[in-house]
Design an enzyme around this catalytic site. Sequence first.
Site, mmCIF file in Angstrom:
data_model
loop_
_atom_site.group_PDB
_atom_site.id
_atom_site.type_symbol
_atom_site.label_atom_id
_atom_site.label_comp_id
_atom_site.label_asym_id
_atom_site.label_seq_id
_atom_site.Cartn_x
_atom_site.Cartn_y
_atom_site.Cartn_z
ATOM 1 C CG HIS A 1 17.533 -38.263 4.384
ATOM 2 N ND1 HIS A 1 17.819 -39.468 4.970
ATOM 3 C CD2 HIS A 1 18.732 -37.646 4.200
ATOM 4 C CE1 HIS A 1 19.127 -39.572 5.163
ATOM 5 N NE2 HIS A 1 19.698 -38.481 4.698
ATOM 6 C CB CYS B 1 -0.902 0.045 1.216
ATOM 7 S SG CYS B 1 -1.982 -1.365 1.336
ATOM 8 C CD GLU C 1 11.190 -13.042 -6.064
ATOM 9 O OE1 GLU C 1 10.447 -12.405 -5.311
ATOM 10 O OE2 GLU C 1 12.429 -12.930 -6.044
ATOM 11 C CG ASN D 1 0.721 1.216 4.350
ATOM 12 O OD1 ASN D 1 0.519 -0.005 4.360
ATOM 13 N ND2 ASN D 1 1.884 1.745 4.023
ATOM 14 N N GLY D 2 -1.328 -0.564 6.555
ATOM 15 C CA GLY D 2 -1.108 -1.302 7.806
ATOM 16 C C GLY D 2 -2.204 -2.331 7.984
ATOM 17 C CE LYS E 1 12.682 -3.760 -4.641
ATOM 18 N NZ LYS E 1 13.426 -5.007 -4.891
ATOM 19 C CD GLU F 1 18.022 -14.583 -3.535
ATOM 20 O OE1 GLU F 1 17.317 -14.861 -2.540
ATOM 21 O OE2 GLU F 1 17.710 -13.671 -4.330
ATOM 22 N NE ARG G 1 4.846 1.887 -0.333
ATOM 23 C CZ ARG G 1 5.608 2.271 0.676
ATOM 24 N NH1 ARG G 1 6.670 2.998 0.457
ATOM 25 N NH2 ARG G 1 5.313 1.951 1.903
ATOM 26 C CE LYS H 1 15.461 -13.259 -6.378
ATOM 27 N NZ LYS H 1 15.480 -12.226 -5.482
ATOM 28 C CD1 TRP I 1 0.498 -6.304 -2.975
ATOM 29 C CD2 TRP I 1 0.228 -6.928 -0.848
ATOM 30 N NE1 TRP I 1 1.018 -7.567 -2.834
ATOM 31 C CE2 TRP I 1 0.867 -7.984 -1.536
ATOM 32 C CE3 TRP I 1 -0.038 -7.098 0.516
ATOM 33 C CZ2 TRP I 1 1.240 -9.172 -0.926
ATOM 34 C CZ3 TRP I 1 0.328 -8.288 1.119
ATOM 35 C CH2 TRP I 1 0.962 -9.307 0.396
HETATM 36 C C1 F6R Z 1 12.641 -11.413 -3.209
HETATM 37 C C2 F6R Z 1 12.543 -10.210 -2.406
HETATM 38 C C3 F6R Z 1 11.992 -10.343 -1.041
HETATM 39 C C4 F6R Z 1 12.652 -9.329 -0.107
HETATM 40 C C5 F6R Z 1 11.977 -9.359 1.268
HETATM 41 C C6 F6R Z 1 12.653 -8.417 2.231
HETATM 42 O O1 F6R Z 1 13.236 -11.152 -4.440
HETATM 43 O O2 F6R Z 1 12.863 -9.135 -2.846
HETATM 44 O O3 F6R Z 1 12.118 -11.627 -0.558
HETATM 45 O O4 F6R Z 1 14.002 -9.646 0.003
HETATM 46 O O5 F6R Z 1 10.642 -9.011 1.122
HETATM 47 O O6 F6R Z 1 12.636 -7.117 1.743
HETATM 48 P P1 F6R Z 1 13.635 -6.055 2.309
HETATM 49 O O7 F6R Z 1 15.005 -6.467 1.909
HETATM 50 O O8 F6R Z 1 13.229 -4.763 1.676
HETATM 51 O O9 F6R Z 1 13.491 -6.049 3.790
#
Ligand code: F6R
Length: 609
Positions: free
Chosen positions: A509, A2, A493, A115-116, A604, A486, A26, A490, A89
């Site tokens: 296992h 949001c 997502e 927001n929240g 984001k 990681e 965001r 990637k 969102w």
């Molecule tokens: C994945 C991604 C998320 C962020 C997570 C933490 O590509 O970007 O997993 O890493 O939401 O976000 P930050 O780093 O902003 O605390």
Amino acid sequence: MCGIYGYIGRNSINEVMGGLKRLEYRGYDSAGIAFIGDNLDCEYADNNEHIKRFKNLTVIKSEGQMSCLEEVINKCLPIGDIAIGHTRWATHGKPSVANAHPHISKNGKWVIVHNGIIENFEELKKQFSPKRFVSDTDSEVVAHLLEKYYDGSALSTLNKVCRMIKGSFALAVLTTYEKDKILVAKYGSPVVVGCDEEAGVVCSDLNSIKVGKCAFILEDNQFAVVEKGNVSVYDENLKPKKLKNMADCHREERGNLGNYSHFMLKEIDEIPRAITRTIEQYNSYEKMRTVLPLNVVRKIKKILIIGCGTAYHAGLIGKRLFEEIGIKSEVEIASEFRYNTFIPEKNTLAIFVSQSGETADTIKALSKCKENNLLTLAMTNVKNSSICFVADRVIYTSAGAEIGVASTKAYNSQVALFYLISSYFKSVLDDNAKDFDREVVKLLDVAKVISHNKIKPICQKVADEIYQSKSIYMIGRGLDYDLAREASLKLKEISYIHCEAYPAGELKHGTISLIDDKTFVFSFITQKMVKDKTQSSEKEISARGGKIIKLTQFEENNAFMQLSLPEVEEKYMPLIAVVYMQLISYYTSVRLGNNPDKPRSLAKSVTVE
Ligand code: F6R
């Protein structure tokens, strides 16, 4: 997640739309705007499900992208001198016009954006007939509470209502009782207020607010009244508060796409520069000492690293690096840490990794560590983000603005910073500054090894192979397992392909029963010590028909596909190998017709717990 933008002054609707667009990064699934003013094409407005008019208060909302809201606005041409807007969102209630903000009170005199999360919203709603509610959100109840508890002063009413709310909120409120101000309240969700000579603004973050005269980052339990040319801030008892003016502070340029089709690809290409900038910022003992003085480092007996998602994955590597130099280390997922039993140990440094610096789970975990008297260090990419004001100390990755939702260059910068910090610790403990200088040089060299244009064709080829998969696995041991975790995040997502990372030895296992001749398994072998063991795991997979895609710097040729990594000192290999996986994820996403910059359901900046 949001975004809030409000504006009082000329062309308020244009300003709010511009502000909401700056907040688009965001992540959101619907958007809306409310304004006081009556100048709009009434015939169009009266027959439109997106538009609600209450005397001189109008609300326009739409599901989907900002362009959908813009389309409606361009048709009815509203004019107003005061407006608030929101990108939502979805948390409570699906993305829809009804659930989009702003929400209006029944008497049409109050309108809010939030927001929240209001945790006790079900309880609060019991004060009203269920018929009153037109949305499924937790937020709408605030508008009705403001109506019910109005005491003749908008600010005092907002203060009263905020005391009833449990959870987190950044609220911006318009009321027709006091048409010349935007009221703002903050608890647990970020919000900034500011003004120019002829305007007043409220915004979710400092980088997206456009003001020259003043900008204040509100703290928890604070309120603000935003007017044309003036902002007043109050504490929870409505006593005036003075806050530091941040109008002249560093603001991150968002940057533009240039010749790129997506920010994600641009940001992957920017990795060498991001690492270099990050390292150069702390390339001497003197610079590191400003973050962590020698006497502080000498006392530290344990490192606790906390983050979410990709930031947590960077922490996994950090933990290994600290342990390598003999410092006990733990890494935790922020949302788990909050509710786990915590046995604080003396002389612990708690490091909080967050690209955005706004992640609610991470900030809450930080507060828990502070309550337990731990020394806290925030590692973030965004100057003046919320986390910077909570942590005792701050260290910055200098990756530049990261717009793509999937974190790439920020991750590499975080990992690079962990190499640097752990090396600094070792040098301080060994009293050997020269070692630190050598590490700086090595890291700058590693940054140069990544040669994107050479590796893109092979990454594209891998994407062409895997894009129709239903399920993919990734295996590795030690640092290679951290890398696999990681890489797997990637890929899943942005491609929406199910993908799991496994410690190579753990597969047999249980999970190996899922491997058949349609399954691709990425195998990472960058650490000599575990090479033979991971190869055994590969054999077990091949015996069941699984197709191995191997990433290694070692000479091997026994896989379905092999990507030969450039050789650098082993401990830095994950920093190199992950770039291949970021590119493979990107190309797979594009091959599937997805938008890698805005993957479905993701935001984001995750500002709710
Ligand atoms: C994945 C991604 C998320 C962020 C997570 C933490 O590509 O970007 O997993 O890493 O939401 O976000 P930050 O780093 O902003 O605390």
